[in-house]
Design a protein around this motif. Structure first.
Motif, PDB file in Angstrom:
ATOM      1  N   LEU A   1       0.903  -0.615   0.015  1.00  0.00           N
ATOM      2  CA  LEU A   1      -0.377  -0.396  -0.068  1.00  0.00           C
ATOM      3  C   LEU A   1       0.807   1.625  -0.197  1.00  0.00           C
ATOM      4  O   LEU A   1       0.745   2.154  -0.668  1.00  0.00           O
ATOM      5  CB  LEU A   1      -1.139  -0.018   1.310  1.00  0.00           C
TER       6      LEU A   1
ATOM      7  N   LYS B   1       2.272   3.526  -7.777  1.00  0.00           N
ATOM      8  CA  LYS B   1       1.918   5.130  -8.166  1.00  0.00           C
ATOM      9  C   LYS B   1       0.698   4.636  -8.092  1.00  0.00           C
ATOM     10  O   LYS B   1       0.049   3.236  -8.513  1.00  0.00           O
ATOM     11  CB  LYS B   1       2.242   5.065 -10.122  1.00  0.00           C
ATOM     12  N   TRP B   2      -0.550   5.101  -7.643  1.00  0.00           N
ATOM     13  CA  TRP B   2      -1.475   5.724  -6.812  1.00  0.00           C
ATOM     14  C   TRP B   2      -2.956   4.924  -8.207  1.00  0.00           C
ATOM     15  O   TRP B   2      -2.547   6.681  -9.182  1.00  0.00           O
ATOM     16  CB  TRP B   2      -1.977   6.103  -6.289  1.00  0.00           C
ATOM     17  N   THR B   3      -2.792   4.307  -9.428  1.00  0.00           N
ATOM     18  CA  THR B   3      -3.766   4.803 -10.305  1.00  0.00           C
ATOM     19  C   THR B   3      -5.486   4.837 -10.422  1.00  0.00           C
ATOM     20  O   THR B   3      -5.154   4.284  -8.487  1.00  0.00           O
ATOM     21  CB  THR B   3      -3.529   3.608 -11.838  1.00  0.00           C
TER      22      THR B   3
ATOM     23  N   ARG C   1      -5.977   1.316  -8.901  1.00  0.00           N
ATOM     24  CA  ARG C   1      -5.925   1.165  -7.834  1.00  0.00           C
ATOM     25  C   ARG C   1      -6.226   1.545  -6.866  1.00  0.00           C
ATOM     26  O   ARG C   1      -6.583   0.636  -5.683  1.00  0.00           O
ATOM     27  CB  ARG C   1      -4.108   0.678  -8.072  1.00  0.00           C
ATOM     28  N   LEU C   2      -6.990   2.726  -6.910  1.00  0.00           N
ATOM     29  CA  LEU C   2      -7.925   3.304  -6.305  1.00  0.00           C
ATOM     30  C   LEU C   2      -8.766   2.683  -5.856  1.00  0.00           C
ATOM     31  O   LEU C   2      -9.412   2.109  -4.735  1.00  0.00           O
ATOM     32  CB  LEU C   2      -7.705   4.263  -6.140  1.00  0.00           C
TER      33      LEU C   2
ATOM     34  N   PHE D   1      -8.395  -0.822  -3.956  1.00  0.00           N
ATOM     35  CA  PHE D   1      -8.308  -0.155  -2.203  1.00  0.00           C
ATOM     36  C   PHE D   1      -9.716   0.289  -1.447  1.00  0.00           C
ATOM     37  O   PHE D   1      -9.827  -0.228  -0.795  1.00  0.00           O
ATOM     38  CB  PHE D   1      -7.044   0.869  -2.335  1.00  0.00           C
TER      39      PHE D   1
END
Length: 215
Positions: free
Chosen positions: A54, A58-60, A63-64, A67
Motif C-alpha cells: 500500500l 503509483k496510485w492509478t 488501484r484506487l 483499494f
C-alpha cells in the motif's frame, strides 16, 4: 494455489450460510461466524503482501478503485465481527439483552459485506476464471464464449431481481424491510439468490475495472 482456492471457496460457502439465519438458527449462525473468522484470518495471512504494497508504487484510478473495494470489505467485516460478539447469545453470551441498534448495524454491515465480497471477486476474476476452466477441463471456444455471455446475462438479471426481492437497499440503510413475501422461499433459493447478488456486483467490479483501464 489449490489451498488458496479451497480456503476462498470455503469462505464463500460459509458466508452464504451465515446469511441464512432462519435456517441455521442462532447457534449455527454463531458457530459459522467463528469458522468464517478463522478462514478470513488464514486468507489475510496469505495476502499480507497486499498490505505491505500500500505504501509503494503509483496510485492509478484502477488501484484506487481496488483499494476502496477492499477497504469497504475490511471495515464491514470488522463491524460484523465486533457487533456479532457484542450481541452473541450462545457462544459468547456476554450481554443478556440484545441491543436492536447493534443488531441492525450487524445486519447492515453483513449486507455491505455481501456487496463488497462480490466487488472483491470481480477484481480478481481474471485470475479466477483460468483456474476454473483448467479444473473443469474447458478450452476456449466460440461455444464457451457464448455460454459465458448467457451465464452473465442470467447472473446480472437474477442479481437485480433478488436485490429487490430481499430488500438489500433497506438492509443497507437499516430501514424496515417489510413487504411482500418472496416467491422463491426455502434455503436453496435463498443461497442461489444471494449468490446471484454477489455475481451481479462481481460483474460490476470486473467491467468497472476494465473501464478504468481504458482511461
Amino acid at each position: 494455489m489449490k489451498k488458496r482456492m479451497l480456503i476462498d471457496t470455503a469462505m464463500l460457502l460459509t458466508f452464504l450460510l451465515l446469511l441464512d439465519y432462519r435456517f441455521v438458527h442462532n447457534k449455527g449462525h454463531e458457530i459459522l461466524g467463528i469458522l468464517f473468522l478463522v478462514l478470513a484470518l488464514i486468507h489475510n495471512r496469505w495476502n499480507l503482501s497486499w498490505y505491505r504494497s500500500l505504501l509503494r508504487g503509483k496510485w492509478t484510478k484502477q488501484r484506487l478503485f481496488s483499494f476502496l473495494v477492499n477497504l469497504v470489505l475490511i471495515v464491514s467485516f470488522l463491524t460484523v465481527m465486533v457487533t456479532g460478539l457484542s450481541i452473541s447469545m450462545t457462544v459468547f453470551p456476554f450481554h443478556p439483552h440484545m441491543s436492536f441498534r447493534i443488531n441492525g448495524l450487524h445486519q447492515a454491515a453483513g449486507f455491505f459485506m455481501l456487496l463488497s465480497v462480490g466487488l472483491h471477486l470481480g477484481l480478481h476474476w481474471n485470475a479466477i476464471l483460468p483456474r476454473l476452466q483448467r479444473s473443469l477441463s474447458l478450452k476456449k471456444s466460440k461455444v464457451l464464449t457464448w455460454g459465458n455471455r448467457m451465464l452473465l446475462l442470467i447472473i446480472v438479471s437474477s442479481g437485480i431481481y433478488f436485490s429487490f426481492d430481499y430488500h438489500v437497499a433497506s438492509h443497507l440503510l437499516m430501514l424496515s424491510a417489510r413487504g411482500t413475501r418472496s416467491l422463491f422461499s426455502g434455503p436453496g433459493w435463498f443461497l442461489y439468490g444471494h449468490l446471484m447478488i454477489i455475481g451481479l456486483y462481481a460483474a460490476v467490479s470486473y467491467y468497472g475495472q476494465k473501464l478504468l483501464q481504458r482511461r
